[in-house]
Design an enzyme around this catalytic site. Structure first.
Site, PDB file in Angstrom:
ATOM      1  N   SER A  78     -79.348  -7.595 -26.105  1.00  9.77           N
ATOM      2  CA  SER A  78     -78.468  -7.392 -26.876  1.00  9.77           C
ATOM      3  C   SER A  78     -78.747  -7.854 -28.470  1.00  9.77           C
ATOM      4  CB  SER A  78     -77.028  -7.537 -26.570  1.00  9.77           C
ATOM      5  OG  SER A  78     -76.000  -6.813 -27.357  1.00  9.77           O
ATOM      6  N   ASP A 104     -74.487   3.120 -23.141  1.00  9.52           N
ATOM      7  CA  ASP A 104     -74.712   2.218 -24.196  1.00  9.52           C
ATOM      8  C   ASP A 104     -74.791   2.483 -25.470  1.00  9.52           C
ATOM      9  OD1 ASP A 104     -75.203  -0.340 -25.494  1.00  9.52           O
ATOM     10  OD2 ASP A 104     -76.982  -0.691 -24.411  1.00  9.52           O
ATOM     11  N   HIS A 155     -73.913  -1.362 -21.291  1.00  7.45           N
ATOM     12  CA  HIS A 155     -74.213  -2.323 -21.838  1.00  7.45           C
ATOM     13  C   HIS A 155     -74.170  -3.859 -21.445  1.00  7.45           C
ATOM     14  CE1 HIS A 155     -76.044  -4.418 -25.383  1.00  7.45           C
ATOM     15  NE2 HIS A 155     -74.984  -5.089 -25.441  1.00  7.45           N
TER      16      HIS A 155
END
Ligand SMILES: *[C@@H]1O[C@H](CO)[C@@H](O)[C@H](O)[C@H]1NC(C)=O
Ligand SMILES: *[C@@H]1O[C@H](CO)[C@@H](O)[C@H](O)[C@H]1NC(C)=O
Ligand SMILES: *[C@@H]1O[C@H](CO)[C@@H](O)[C@H](O)[C@H]1NC(C)=O
Length: 404
Positions: free
Chosen positions: A190, A344, A374
């Site tokens: 991320s 996501d 995600h």
């Protein structure tokens, strides 16, 4: 009696409201995800409230998860764990015990996720990940505890990571940890994937830097902030764990506490004329495969009206948006592993980077999870452990083992 019934009905309705969120059938272990997500959403609502009444800022409340998941650092039978400071930046170093006849070891620099605002190397899932890499790859893992927003804005997060890594890559440090200079990778998930990609690029541009990374492994990374309406942002705007509102909040708080940037980003109207020549690098009608483009009509983000002049340079800075560089800067990069998830908002950032790196001639392994959401790879610890998280973790470690 009456008030009890009303109370029960209200609680029931609220619980149902919180737990039920429309999650596509393609998502694995859907009900478990709904439950986990209802907790995140409740916390997020609480954070909105405390910010509104001036008790505590939003991210301050969201940090609860980071603290709740913190584990004490401990050495086990296989791995020695130590805290250290590299160039003024806290790091946690994991060293495998395995004897290797004095052979040099591989190394992985790991950057945790959390939208540049949350997260810590010391959270259970990151600790577990680092131990597994150290143990299974006989590798040294350096997990960087960079400073966070909103207390610190861009480029502090990047600079912390860069400074710590430059210290690690010095001959003396590599010797101290018995690391093979030819077998070092950078990785992150991320926002950590964002920092990892930016780090790999900047090291290549740095005339002082001689070490070439062997690999970069980017897990559902955020890679650009010019277009926050890619098909994946549209399709997954209300998906669990990372709804579009939260991702936009992370981006805007990475740059500034000024709420007007958040408002502009929500309507994708935060670009200025200065960013218009960079839009070609994130043109999803060019870099996404047809299956992802088909249901959406491309419109470029508007430019010209934004007055966030202070933050414009950050928005167009490749240290924040690694997609915004020329192919010439991509083709010198180390081989890449890019993980993306169907559900996501950041899916298309990862896919576009995979496309661009490949076209520039970089060896890319793109692993896409059709039932993925995600953050899934960090959901490996009970009670929020998901089968998909374990599969991702195994595949990722397997790739590192083969390519580092
Ligand atoms: C140490 O490594 C062995 C072999 O990989 C493994 O079976 C064991 O569970 C590990 N111990 C710990 C505490 O992680
Ligand atoms: C994006 O690509 C399309 C072609 O697919 C092109 O028509 C359009 O001008 C491009 N826009 C930008 C901003 O690069
Ligand atoms: C895309 O454009 C076509 C042709 O103009 C139109 O028929 C279609 O409804 C549009 N799709 C979306 C998702 O806006």
């Amino acid at each position: 009696m009456g008030s009890k019934v009303i109370f029960l009905l209200l609680t029931g309705a609220l619980t149902a409201y919180y737990i039920y969120s429309p999650i596509p059938d393609g998502v694995e272990e859907k009900w478990k995800l709904m439950l986990a997500d209802s907790f995140f959403r409740s916390l997020s609502h609480l954070a909105d409230f405390t910010e509104l009444v001036g008790l505590k800022d939003y991210m301050g409340v969201m940090m609860f998860i980071t603290f709740a998941e913190r584990v004490p650092l401990s050495t086990d039978n296989n791995v020695t764990v130590t805290e250290s400071v590299f160039n003024g930046v806290e790091v946690v170093v994991y060293e495998p015990h395995r004897h290797s006849n004095g052979e040099l070891r591989r190394a992985v620099i790991y950057l945790h996720g959390g939208g540049w605002c949350l997260g810590s190397s010391r959270m259970g899932p990151y600790d577990l990940l680092a131990r597994r890499i150290a143990n299974e790859l006989n590798a040294v893992v350096v997990s960087v505890e960079y400073r966070l927003a909103p207390a610190h804005h861009f480029p502090v997060q990047f600079d912390d990571v860069y400074g710590a890594v430059k210290h690690f890559l010095k001959d003396a440090t590599l010797a101290q940890y018995s690391v093979d200079v030819k077998r070092i990778a950078v990785s992150g998930d991320s926002a950590g994937g964002n920092l990892a990609a930016a780090l790999a690029q900047q090291l290549q541009q740095d005339p002082e830097q001689q070490v070439e990374l062997k690999a970069q492994a980017l897990l559902y990374p955020a890679l650009q902030t010019l277009d926050l309406n890619t098909p994946s942002y549209q399709q997954n705007a209300h998906m669990p764990i990372l709804p579009r509102t939260l991702m936009v909040r992370f981006w805007s708080e990475y740059f500034t506490t000024d709420k007007s940037l958040y408002e502009a980003m929500m309507t994708n109207s935060h670009n200025s004329l200065e960013s218009s020549h960079l839009l070609k690098f994130v043109n999803w009608s060019v870099f996404l495969p047809e299956t992802y483009r088909l249901r959406y009509n491309y419109t470029a983000p508007s430019t010209g009206s934004s007055d966030n002049s202070k933050t414009i340079s950050a928005i167009t800075d490749p240290r924040a948006s690694p997609l915004l560089v020329e192919d010439a800067q991509l083709k010198v990069l180390p081989r890449a592993y890019i993980m993306t998830c169907e559900y996501d908002v950041l899916r298309d950032d990862g896919i576009m980077y995979a496309t661009r790196l490949r076209r520039a001639g970089v060896q890319v392994t793109h692993e896409h999870y059709k039932g993925g959401f995600h953050g899934a790879m960090m959901f490996t610890v009970w009670p929020t452990d998901f089968q998909i998280g374990h599969r991702m973790l195994n595949n990722y470690i397997g790739w590192l083992d083969e390519n580092l």
